[in-house]
Design a protein around this motif. Structure first.
Motif, mmCIF file in Angstrom:
data_model
loop_
_atom_site.group_PDB
_atom_site.id
_atom_site.type_symbol
_atom_site.label_atom_id
_atom_site.label_comp_id
_atom_site.label_asym_id
_atom_site.label_seq_id
_atom_site.Cartn_x
_atom_site.Cartn_y
_atom_site.Cartn_z
ATOM 1 N N THR A 31 12.406 39.891 -71.641
ATOM 2 C CA THR A 31 13.263 39.319 -72.674
ATOM 3 C C THR A 31 14.609 38.910 -72.093
ATOM 4 O O THR A 31 15.127 37.821 -72.386
ATOM 5 C CB THR A 31 13.462 40.314 -73.836
ATOM 6 O OG1 THR A 31 12.174 40.656 -74.357
ATOM 7 C CG2 THR A 31 14.311 39.735 -74.932
ATOM 8 N N GLU A 32 15.184 39.753 -71.250
ATOM 9 C CA GLU A 32 16.456 39.417 -70.610
ATOM 10 C C GLU A 32 16.307 38.183 -69.725
ATOM 11 O O GLU A 32 17.178 37.307 -69.712
ATOM 12 C CB GLU A 32 16.983 40.603 -69.810
ATOM 13 C CG GLU A 32 17.489 41.732 -70.682
ATOM 14 C CD GLU A 32 17.887 42.961 -69.914
ATOM 15 O OE1 GLU A 32 17.475 43.124 -68.736
ATOM 16 O OE2 GLU A 32 18.620 43.798 -70.485
ATOM 17 N N ASN A 37 16.913 32.098 -68.710
ATOM 18 C CA ASN A 37 16.271 30.907 -68.163
ATOM 19 C C ASN A 37 15.898 29.825 -69.160
ATOM 20 O O ASN A 37 15.564 28.723 -68.753
ATOM 21 C CB ASN A 37 15.004 31.312 -67.398
ATOM 22 C CG ASN A 37 15.331 32.148 -66.185
ATOM 23 O OD1 ASN A 37 16.381 32.002 -65.584
ATOM 24 N ND2 ASN A 37 14.442 33.043 -65.822
ATOM 25 N N VAL A 38 15.920 30.128 -70.432
ATOM 26 C CA VAL A 38 15.441 29.164 -71.413
ATOM 27 C C VAL A 38 16.570 28.826 -72.385
ATOM 28 O O VAL A 38 17.357 29.677 -72.767
ATOM 29 C CB VAL A 38 14.222 29.734 -72.184
ATOM 30 C CG1 VAL A 38 13.720 28.751 -73.216
ATOM 31 C CG2 VAL A 38 13.103 30.103 -71.210
ATOM 32 N N SER A 39 16.620 27.570 -72.772
ATOM 33 C CA SER A 39 17.623 27.126 -73.732
ATOM 34 C C SER A 39 17.109 27.372 -75.152
ATOM 35 O O SER A 39 16.025 26.903 -75.516
ATOM 36 C CB SER A 39 17.901 25.636 -73.530
ATOM 37 O OG SER A 39 18.816 25.183 -74.482
ATOM 38 N N PHE A 40 17.887 28.117 -75.934
ATOM 39 C CA PHE A 40 17.500 28.452 -77.301
ATOM 40 C C PHE A 40 18.615 28.056 -78.251
ATOM 41 O O PHE A 40 19.791 28.014 -77.879
ATOM 42 C CB PHE A 40 17.274 29.967 -77.452
ATOM 43 C CG PHE A 40 16.094 30.494 -76.716
ATOM 44 C CD1 PHE A 40 14.818 30.293 -77.195
ATOM 45 C CD2 PHE A 40 16.261 31.223 -75.548
ATOM 46 C CE1 PHE A 40 13.714 30.803 -76.523
ATOM 47 C CE2 PHE A 40 15.167 31.732 -74.868
ATOM 48 C CZ PHE A 40 13.895 31.510 -75.354
ATOM 49 N N THR A 46 19.759 34.915 -81.414
ATOM 50 C CA THR A 46 20.030 36.090 -82.249
ATOM 51 C C THR A 46 18.763 36.899 -82.448
ATOM 52 O O THR A 46 18.780 38.134 -82.338
ATOM 53 C CB THR A 46 20.628 35.657 -83.606
ATOM 54 O OG1 THR A 46 21.854 34.954 -83.361
ATOM 55 C CG2 THR A 46 20.890 36.856 -84.494
ATOM 56 N N GLN A 47 17.660 36.232 -82.730
ATOM 57 C CA GLN A 47 16.384 36.931 -82.923
ATOM 58 C C GLN A 47 15.938 37.624 -81.638
ATOM 59 O O GLN A 47 15.471 38.766 -81.672
ATOM 60 C CB GLN A 47 15.302 35.956 -83.401
ATOM 61 C CG GLN A 47 13.972 36.623 -83.677
ATOM 62 C CD GLN A 47 14.065 37.695 -84.739
ATOM 63 O OE1 GLN A 47 14.712 37.516 -85.770
ATOM 64 N NE2 GLN A 47 13.448 38.831 -84.499
ATOM 65 N N ILE A 48 16.104 36.957 -80.523
ATOM 66 C CA ILE A 48 15.714 37.547 -79.240
ATOM 67 C C ILE A 48 16.582 38.764 -78.944
ATOM 68 O O ILE A 48 16.094 39.800 -78.475
ATOM 69 C CB ILE A 48 15.787 36.502 -78.111
ATOM 70 C CG1 ILE A 48 14.686 35.454 -78.323
ATOM 71 C CG2 ILE A 48 15.666 37.154 -76.748
ATOM 72 C CD1 ILE A 48 14.808 34.239 -77.443
ATOM 73 N N ARG A 49 17.865 38.664 -79.237
ATOM 74 C CA ARG A 49 18.756 39.820 -79.023
ATOM 75 C C ARG A 49 18.358 40.990 -79.919
ATOM 76 O O ARG A 49 18.428 42.146 -79.499
ATOM 77 C CB ARG A 49 20.206 39.416 -79.269
ATOM 78 C CG ARG A 49 20.775 38.589 -78.146
ATOM 79 C CD ARG A 49 22.274 38.376 -78.321
ATOM 80 N NE ARG A 49 22.765 37.460 -77.324
ATOM 81 C CZ ARG A 49 23.157 36.210 -77.582
ATOM 82 N NH1 ARG A 49 23.132 35.740 -78.809
ATOM 83 N NH2 ARG A 49 23.586 35.441 -76.605
#
Length: 84
Positions: A31-32, A37-40, A46-49
Motif C-alpha cells: 500500500t505504501e 508510485n501511482v497518481s490518485f 484518502t481511502q488508501i490511507r
C-alpha cells in the motif's frame, strides 16, 4: 501429556500470529509503495490511507495477541514458585 499438547498449541498459535503479522506487513508495504508510485485523486488517496491505518491497527492487534501468547508460553514453561 496435556501439558505438552498445551505448549505445542501455544507455540503453533505463536507461529500463526507471526505469519499473520508478516502478511499484514506485506499489505502495508504494498500500500505504501502504491501511494508512492501511482497518481490518485485526493479521494482515492484518502481511502488508501484509511486502508493503511486499518492494516497498521490490525498489525498492532496481532502483535498484542502474540505478546499475550508468549507470556502464556513463558508461564507454562517457567511457572512462578509461590511461597505462601
Amino acid at each position: 501429556m496435556a501439558f505438552i499438547r498445551s505448549l505445542a498449541d501455544v507455540r503453533a498459535a505463536l507461529e500463526r500470529k507471526g505469519d499473520e503479522i508478516s502478511r499484514v506487513q506485506q499489505r502495508i508495504d504494498a500500500t505504501e509503495e502504491e501511494l508512492k508510485n501511482v497518481s490518485f485523486s485526493e479521494a482515492e488517496r484518502t481511502q488508501i490511507r484509511r486502508n493503511l491505518e486499518r492494516y497498521q491497527d490490525e498489525k498492532k492487534y496481532l502483535r498484542d495477541d502474540r505478546k499475550d501468547l508468549q507470556v502464556k508460553l513463558d508461564e507454562s514453561m517457567f511457572p512462578s514458585v509461590r511461597l505462601d
